[in-house]
Write an enzyme that holds these catalytic residues in place. Structure first.
Site, PDB file in Angstrom:
ATOM      1  N   HIS A   1       0.953  -1.395   0.041  1.00 13.66           N
ATOM      2  CA  HIS A   1       0.298   0.189   0.065  1.00 13.66           C
ATOM      3  C   HIS A   1       0.953   0.891  -0.063  1.00 13.66           C
ATOM      4  O   HIS A   1       1.794   1.481   1.001  1.00 13.66           O
ATOM      5  CB  HIS A   1      -0.440   0.670   1.158  1.00 13.66           C
ATOM      6  CG  HIS A   1      -1.860  -0.866   1.517  1.00 13.66           C
ATOM      7  ND1 HIS A   1      -2.927  -0.376   2.009  1.00 13.66           N
ATOM      8  CD2 HIS A   1      -1.854  -2.126   0.420  1.00 13.66           C
ATOM      9  CE1 HIS A   1      -4.363  -1.829   1.539  1.00 13.66           C
ATOM     10  NE2 HIS A   1      -3.418  -2.724   1.182  1.00 13.66           N
TER      11      HIS A   1
ATOM     12  N   TYR B   1      -8.942   4.938   8.231  1.00 17.08           N
ATOM     13  CA  TYR B   1      -9.341   5.235   9.682  1.00 17.08           C
ATOM     14  C   TYR B   1     -10.668   6.142   9.822  1.00 17.08           C
ATOM     15  O   TYR B   1     -10.284   7.681   9.360  1.00 17.08           O
ATOM     16  CB  TYR B   1      -7.540   6.137  10.371  1.00 17.08           C
ATOM     17  CG  TYR B   1      -6.655   4.848  10.397  1.00 17.08           C
ATOM     18  CD1 TYR B   1      -5.894   4.473   8.942  1.00 17.08           C
ATOM     19  CD2 TYR B   1      -6.134   4.175  11.767  1.00 17.08           C
ATOM     20  CE1 TYR B   1      -5.094   3.953   8.831  1.00 17.08           C
ATOM     21  CE2 TYR B   1      -5.560   3.276  11.853  1.00 17.08           C
ATOM     22  CZ  TYR B   1      -4.557   2.727  10.352  1.00 17.08           C
ATOM     23  OH  TYR B   1      -3.618   2.320  10.523  1.00 17.08           O
TER      24      TYR B   1
ATOM     25  N   PRO C   1      -3.286  -0.477  18.837  1.00 12.74           N
ATOM     26  CA  PRO C   1      -3.099  -0.971  17.982  1.00 12.74           C
ATOM     27  C   PRO C   1      -3.260   0.628  16.747  1.00 12.74           C
ATOM     28  O   PRO C   1      -2.870  -0.127  15.420  1.00 12.74           O
ATOM     29  CB  PRO C   1      -4.762  -1.732  17.759  1.00 12.74           C
ATOM     30  CG  PRO C   1      -5.146  -1.489  18.420  1.00 12.74           C
ATOM     31  CD  PRO C   1      -4.560  -1.053  19.732  1.00 12.74           C
TER      32      PRO C   1
ATOM     33  N   LYS D   1       1.728  -0.572  15.866  1.00  9.87           N
ATOM     34  CA  LYS D   1       2.911  -0.686  15.703  1.00  9.87           C
ATOM     35  C   LYS D   1       3.535  -1.724  16.301  1.00  9.87           C
ATOM     36  O   LYS D   1       5.030  -2.127  16.372  1.00  9.87           O
ATOM     37  CB  LYS D   1       3.791   0.619  16.699  1.00  9.87           C
ATOM     38  CG  LYS D   1       3.928   1.755  15.374  1.00  9.87           C
ATOM     39  CD  LYS D   1       4.995   1.808  14.388  1.00  9.87           C
ATOM     40  CE  LYS D   1       4.447   2.693  13.275  1.00  9.87           C
ATOM     41  NZ  LYS D   1       4.947   2.362  12.455  1.00  9.87           N
TER      42      LYS D   1
ATOM     43  N   TYR E   1       4.342   6.598  10.175  1.00 10.39           N
ATOM     44  CA  TYR E   1       3.113   5.766   9.719  1.00 10.39           C
ATOM     45  C   TYR E   1       4.255   3.889   9.773  1.00 10.39           C
ATOM     46  O   TYR E   1       3.749   2.780  10.021  1.00 10.39           O
ATOM     47  CB  TYR E   1       2.706   5.065   9.455  1.00 10.39           C
ATOM     48  CG  TYR E   1       1.191   4.780   9.094  1.00 10.39           C
ATOM     49  CD1 TYR E   1       0.426   4.548  10.451  1.00 10.39           C
ATOM     50  CD2 TYR E   1       1.187   3.550   8.089  1.00 10.39           C
ATOM     51  CE1 TYR E   1      -0.693   3.493  10.038  1.00 10.39           C
ATOM     52  CE2 TYR E   1       0.576   3.237   7.900  1.00 10.39           C
ATOM     53  CZ  TYR E   1      -0.511   2.678   8.837  1.00 10.39           C
ATOM     54  OH  TYR E   1      -2.062   1.935   8.956  1.00 10.39           O
TER      55      TYR E   1
HETATM   56  P1  FAD Z   1       3.536 -12.256  21.198  1.00  7.87           P
HETATM   57  O1  FAD Z   1       2.450 -12.140  19.499  1.00  7.87           O
HETATM   58  O2  FAD Z   1       2.071 -12.585  22.169  1.00  7.87           O
HETATM   59  O3  FAD Z   1       4.137 -13.903  21.949  1.00  7.87           O
HETATM   60  C1  FAD Z   1       4.007 -14.167  22.649  1.00  7.87           C
HETATM   61  C2  FAD Z   1       3.823 -15.898  22.713  1.00  7.87           C
HETATM   62  O4  FAD Z   1       4.577 -16.015  24.003  1.00  7.87           O
HETATM   63  C3  FAD Z   1       2.713 -16.379  22.646  1.00  7.87           C
HETATM   64  O5  FAD Z   1       3.028 -17.370  21.486  1.00  7.87           O
HETATM   65  C4  FAD Z   1       2.249 -16.350  23.778  1.00  7.87           C
HETATM   66  O6  FAD Z   1       1.349 -17.817  23.993  1.00  7.87           O
HETATM   67  C5  FAD Z   1       4.403 -17.088  24.352  1.00  7.87           C
HETATM   68  N1  FAD Z   1       3.712 -17.784  26.292  1.00  7.87           N
HETATM   69  C6  FAD Z   1       3.492 -16.633  26.949  1.00  7.87           C
HETATM   70  N2  FAD Z   1       4.044 -17.054  27.842  1.00  7.87           N
HETATM   71  C7  FAD Z   1       4.710 -18.048  27.540  1.00  7.87           C
HETATM   72  C8  FAD Z   1       5.324 -18.711  28.816  1.00  7.87           C
HETATM   73  N3  FAD Z   1       5.012 -19.064  30.494  1.00  7.87           N
HETATM   74  N4  FAD Z   1       5.720 -19.898  27.962  1.00  7.87           N
HETATM   75  C9  FAD Z   1       5.998 -20.149  27.013  1.00  7.87           C
HETATM   76  N5  FAD Z   1       5.710 -19.159  25.457  1.00  7.87           N
HETATM   77  C10 FAD Z   1       4.772 -18.212  26.379  1.00  7.87           C
HETATM   78  N6  FAD Z   1      -1.312  -5.230  17.453  1.00  7.87           N
HETATM   79  C11 FAD Z   1      -1.159  -4.075  15.678  1.00  7.87           C
HETATM   80  O7  FAD Z   1      -0.490  -3.563  15.064  1.00  7.87           O
HETATM   81  N7  FAD Z   1      -2.614  -4.572  15.013  1.00  7.87           N
HETATM   82  C12 FAD Z   1      -3.418  -5.304  15.881  1.00  7.87           C
HETATM   83  O8  FAD Z   1      -4.606  -5.064  15.380  1.00  7.87           O
HETATM   84  C13 FAD Z   1      -2.862  -5.525  17.081  1.00  7.87           C
HETATM   85  N8  FAD Z   1      -4.207  -6.831  17.049  1.00  7.87           N
HETATM   86  C14 FAD Z   1      -4.089  -6.964  18.769  1.00  7.87           C
HETATM   87  C15 FAD Z   1      -4.714  -8.514  19.111  1.00  7.87           C
HETATM   88  C16 FAD Z   1      -4.422  -9.191  20.325  1.00  7.87           C
HETATM   89  C17 FAD Z   1      -5.626  -9.757  21.211  1.00  7.87           C
HETATM   90  C18 FAD Z   1      -2.846  -8.670  20.727  1.00  7.87           C
HETATM   91  C19 FAD Z   1      -2.698  -9.465  21.823  1.00  7.87           C
HETATM   92  C20 FAD Z   1      -2.346  -8.174  20.402  1.00  7.87           C
HETATM   93  C21 FAD Z   1      -2.436  -7.624  19.327  1.00  7.87           C
HETATM   94  N9  FAD Z   1      -1.308  -6.260  18.157  1.00  7.87           N
HETATM   95  C22 FAD Z   1      -1.959  -5.707  17.251  1.00  7.87           C
HETATM   96  C23 FAD Z   1      -0.300  -6.286  18.811  1.00  7.87           C
HETATM   97  C24 FAD Z   1       1.029  -7.531  18.229  1.00  7.87           C
HETATM   98  O9  FAD Z   1      -0.020  -8.407  18.140  1.00  7.87           O
HETATM   99  C25 FAD Z   1       2.330  -7.853  19.304  1.00  7.87           C
HETATM  100  O10 FAD Z   1       2.187  -6.606  19.235  1.00  7.87           O
HETATM  101  C26 FAD Z   1       2.668  -8.643  18.720  1.00  7.87           C
HETATM  102  O11 FAD Z   1       1.845 -10.143  18.983  1.00  7.87           O
HETATM  103  C27 FAD Z   1       4.049  -9.063  19.695  1.00  7.87           C
HETATM  104  O12 FAD Z   1       4.558  -9.979  19.385  1.00  7.87           O
HETATM  105  P2  FAD Z   1       5.730 -10.624  20.326  1.00  7.87           P
HETATM  106  O13 FAD Z   1       6.174 -11.984  19.969  1.00  7.87           O
HETATM  107  O14 FAD Z   1       6.295  -9.727  21.504  1.00  7.87           O
HETATM  108  O15 FAD Z   1       4.460 -11.400  21.234  1.00  7.87           O
HETATM  109  C1  PHB Z   2      -4.708  -4.259  11.005  1.00 12.28           C
HETATM  110  O1  PHB Z   2      -4.836  -4.494   9.849  1.00 12.28           O
HETATM  111  O2  PHB Z   2      -5.795  -5.978  11.726  1.00 12.28           O
HETATM  112  C2  PHB Z   2      -4.109  -3.662  11.319  1.00 12.28           C
HETATM  113  C3  PHB Z   2      -4.178  -2.462  10.208  1.00 12.28           C
HETATM  114  C4  PHB Z   2      -4.248  -1.139  10.963  1.00 12.28           C
HETATM  115  C5  PHB Z   2      -4.094  -0.670  12.418  1.00 12.28           C
HETATM  116  C6  PHB Z   2      -4.419  -1.790  13.320  1.00 12.28           C
HETATM  117  C7  PHB Z   2      -4.566  -3.383  12.617  1.00 12.28           C
HETATM  118  O3  PHB Z   2      -3.571   0.669  12.798  1.00 12.28           O
END
Ligand code: FAD
Ligand code: PHB
Length: 388
Positions: free
Chosen positions: A72, A201, A292, A296, A384
């Site tokens: 995009h 948005y 979100p 980021k 962004y």
């Molecule tokens: P995570 O993806 O949370 O990965 C951590 C992993 O560790 C998981 O698989 C978990 O199961 C595992 N874990 C936890 N505890 C333990 C343990 N004790 N032992 C072993 N493993 C463990 N960001 C956006 O930009 N847009 C969005 O729309 C958006 N939607 C989101 C929706 C939800 C419900 C959540 C929770 C987050 C969302 N985010 C979004 C944020 C984005 O998804 C996260 O920033 C991203 O997943 C971060 O990655 P990570 O690997 O740090 O953590």
């Molecule tokens: C998404 O595609 O899930 C998405 C996109 C932009 C955002 C948050 C989530 O700011």
């Protein structure tokens, strides 16, 4: 068991770190407390910064992303019933974003890990970190009813906001910063072609809404709601009704389709400082959370482990600790920029709880400024698409 880097958590941070270390020939063991099916089905973020796309490609996991990701060049901001395009590419000297689901990245990374033949344990239990303040840290866990002890040089705490890594650090060694917002996002995945080519948005008097997508056949849509809202009170018809009201402008209609998944995410800002304690390094959501609205969260997680992989490579290969010592400070500089941007986008675009008329006028003024001033639009655009 013994390894160089014990990685706790198989989300984007843990799996990307594992892949970057593998490319450098460094050993790691990844442990994850959920099942592979669960991790591969979790619907989360969707927007990747150009720098993150480039990193994943260089790391050898970009093949399907290059084929299926949607590039995009702009986004749309909607308020007062009108749409305004922010031309990301023009304003940032050619940078773009790629829409490719976090779920797909996780699948690609798990596949790469399995191909590498290096260990990845799902459904582990009772994970505990030991000796993080010493030079001989260990991770203790249970897997398939057997107790395991993993000796390592360092532990990467990539286990998300609710993981055990951050709480393993003595409370007096961490400083935390938190902001809770009085709203959440209700998100749906729908089987219908996106009604718009670019993300929209929308700031609306009924509340914020976002149109985004996962593929040419799948739309992703979000609605501002209360953080404690019960999803049972949101039958599909009510969700669509609200989306129509908040997203439609004269001459443009939102197409509906079967709802494949729905859920509510509360919104918060959170940072833990520093991102290191002894031989434990935190990365991604384990160290910081952003609302979100700035897209980021996932990008920050990948950027953290990019720095961590470089630092660990310099240490384990050449004995240099300079980058490891700089890890927390280097990450936090980027993290706080993203914290500010995400907070700013959130407060500019959401319906403020108390409806304070002064704050509403400020929001309108800010939105008009962003879409009419080249400098203000450039500021939004460069944040962004992300800084390198
Ligand atoms: P995570 O993806 O949370 O990965 C951590 C992993 O560790 C998981 O698989 C978990 O199961 C595992 N874990 C936890 N505890 C333990 C343990 N004790 N032992 C072993 N493993 C463990 N960001 C956006 O930009 N847009 C969005 O729309 C958006 N939607 C989101 C929706 C939800 C419900 C959540 C929770 C987050 C969302 N985010 C979004 C944020 C984005 O998804 C996260 O920033 C991203 O997943 C971060 O990655 P990570 O690997 O740090 O953590
Ligand atoms: C998404 O595609 O899930 C998405 C996109 C932009 C955002 C948050 C989530 O700011």
């Amino acid at each position: 068991m013994r390894t160089q880097v014990a990685i706790v958590g198989a989300g984007p941070a843990g799996l990307t770190l594992a892949q970057l270390l593998h490319v450098e020939g460094i050993d790691s063991v990844v442990i994850e407390n959920r099942s592979r099916e669960y991790v591969e089905a979790r619907i989360r973020a969707g927007v990747l910064e150009q720098g993150v796309v480039d990193l994943l490609t260089t790391a050898g996991v970009g093949e399907r992303m290059t084929r299926e990701g949607l590039v995009h060049e702009g986004i749309e901001l909607q308020f007062a019933g009108e749409r305004h395009r922010i031309d990301l590419k023009r304003l940032t000297g050619g940078k773009t974003i790629t829409v490719y689901g976090q779920t797909e990245i996780v699948k690609d990374l798990i596949q790469a890990r399995l191909t590498s033949g290096r260990p990845l344990f799902f459904e582990v239990d009772d994970v505990r970190l030991d000796g993080i303040g010493t030079t001989r840290p260990r991770v203790l866990f249970r897997h398939e009813d057997a107790a395991h002890e993993l000796d390592c040089d360092v532990i990467a705490g990539c286990d998300g906001f609710h993981g055990i890594s951050r709480p393993s650090i003595p409370a007096n060694a961490l400083r935390t910063f938190t902001r809770e917002y009085p709203f959440g996002w209700l998100g749906i995945l729908a089987q219908v072609a996106p009604s718009n080519e670019e993300l929209i948005y929308s700031n609306h008097e009924r509340g914020f809404a976002l149109l985004t997508m996962r593929s040419p056949q799948i739309s992703r849509l979000y609605l501002q709601c209360r953080p404690d809202e019960d999803i049972a009170e949101w039958p599909d018809e009510r969700i669509w009704e609200e989306l129509h009201a908040r997203l439609e402008v004269p001459g443009w209609t939102l197409a509906e389709g079967p709802v494949l998944e729905k859920g509510i995410t509360p919104m918060r800002s959170f940072v833990a400082e520093p991102m290191r304690h002894g031989r434990l390094f935190l990365a991604g959501d384990a160290a910081h959370i952003v609302p979100p609205t700035g897209a980021k969260g996932l990008n920050l997680a990948v950027r953290d482990v990019q720095l961590l992989a470089e630092a660990l490579t310099a240490w384990l290969r050449k004995g240099s600790e300079t980058l490891l010592d700089a890890y927390s400070t280097s990450c936090l500089r980027r993290v706080w920029r993203a914290e500010h941007f995400s907070w700013w986008m959130t407060t500019m675009l959401h319906k403020l709880e108390d409806g304070d008329p002064f704050a509403v006028r400020l929001q309108e003024s800010q939105l008009r400024y962003v879409v009419s001033s080249e400098s203000a639009a450039t500021s939004l655009a460069e944040n962004y698409v992300g800084f390198d």
